[in-house]
Design a protein around this motif. Structure first.
Motif, mmCIF file in Angstrom:
data_model
loop_
_atom_site.group_PDB
_atom_site.id
_atom_site.type_symbol
_atom_site.label_atom_id
_atom_site.label_comp_id
_atom_site.label_asym_id
_atom_site.label_seq_id
_atom_site.Cartn_x
_atom_site.Cartn_y
_atom_site.Cartn_z
ATOM 1 N N GLN A 97 -12.093 -10.121 -1.249
ATOM 2 C CA GLN A 97 -12.805 -8.933 -0.769
ATOM 3 C C GLN A 97 -13.845 -8.470 -1.772
ATOM 4 O O GLN A 97 -14.899 -7.988 -1.383
ATOM 5 C CB GLN A 97 -11.818 -7.791 -0.487
ATOM 6 N N GLU A 115 -7.576 -10.005 0.098
ATOM 7 C CA GLU A 115 -6.864 -9.522 1.276
ATOM 8 C C GLU A 115 -6.092 -10.691 1.850
ATOM 9 O O GLU A 115 -6.658 -11.726 2.196
ATOM 10 C CB GLU A 115 -7.812 -8.960 2.324
ATOM 11 N N GLY A 126 -2.881 -8.762 5.933
ATOM 12 C CA GLY A 126 -3.546 -7.480 5.747
ATOM 13 C C GLY A 126 -3.229 -6.788 4.433
ATOM 14 O O GLY A 126 -3.893 -5.823 4.066
ATOM 15 N N VAL A 130 -3.045 -6.347 0.288
ATOM 16 C CA VAL A 130 -4.044 -6.632 -0.733
ATOM 17 C C VAL A 130 -3.353 -6.967 -2.048
ATOM 18 O O VAL A 130 -2.393 -6.309 -2.438
ATOM 19 C CB VAL A 130 -4.987 -5.423 -0.924
#
Length: 94
Positions: free
Chosen positions: A39, A53, A57, A59
């Motif tokens: 990301q 990511e 979903g 991180v």
């Protein structure tokens, strides 16, 4: 006279020997391999923070050397694996 707790100058010589690059298909003992997409990459001097990511979903943030970012071609949007091998896991409660 040396004051207690005062530091002394010490000379240190370190010889670094480049190691050959590991093949992409290398085997690792780490079992925690998490696939995701980069990301962001923020480089500050010798270190870089890479935010990944995961496919689910979540991180994961990794701090690696700026040289590794360059050598591995880590950039925003790149798909890669975060490989985690921890020798310790700490848990804190109130």
């Amino acid at each position: 006279m040396t004051t207690p707790g005062a530091s002394k100058n010490v000379s240190l010589t370190v010889k670094l020997t480049p190691q050959p690059a590991l093949p992409r298909s290398m085997s690792l003992s780490a079992r925690n391999r998490l696939s995701g997409t980069v990301q962001s990459v923020e480089t500050d001097g010798l270190m870089a923070e890479v935010v990944i990511e995961l496919d689910g979903g979540q991180v994961v943030t990794a701090v690696i050397t700026a040289g590794s970012v360059e050598r591995l071609g880590v950039e925003e949007g790149k798909e890669l694996d975060a490989v985690i091998k921890a020798t310790e896991v700490m848990v804190e409660v109130d």
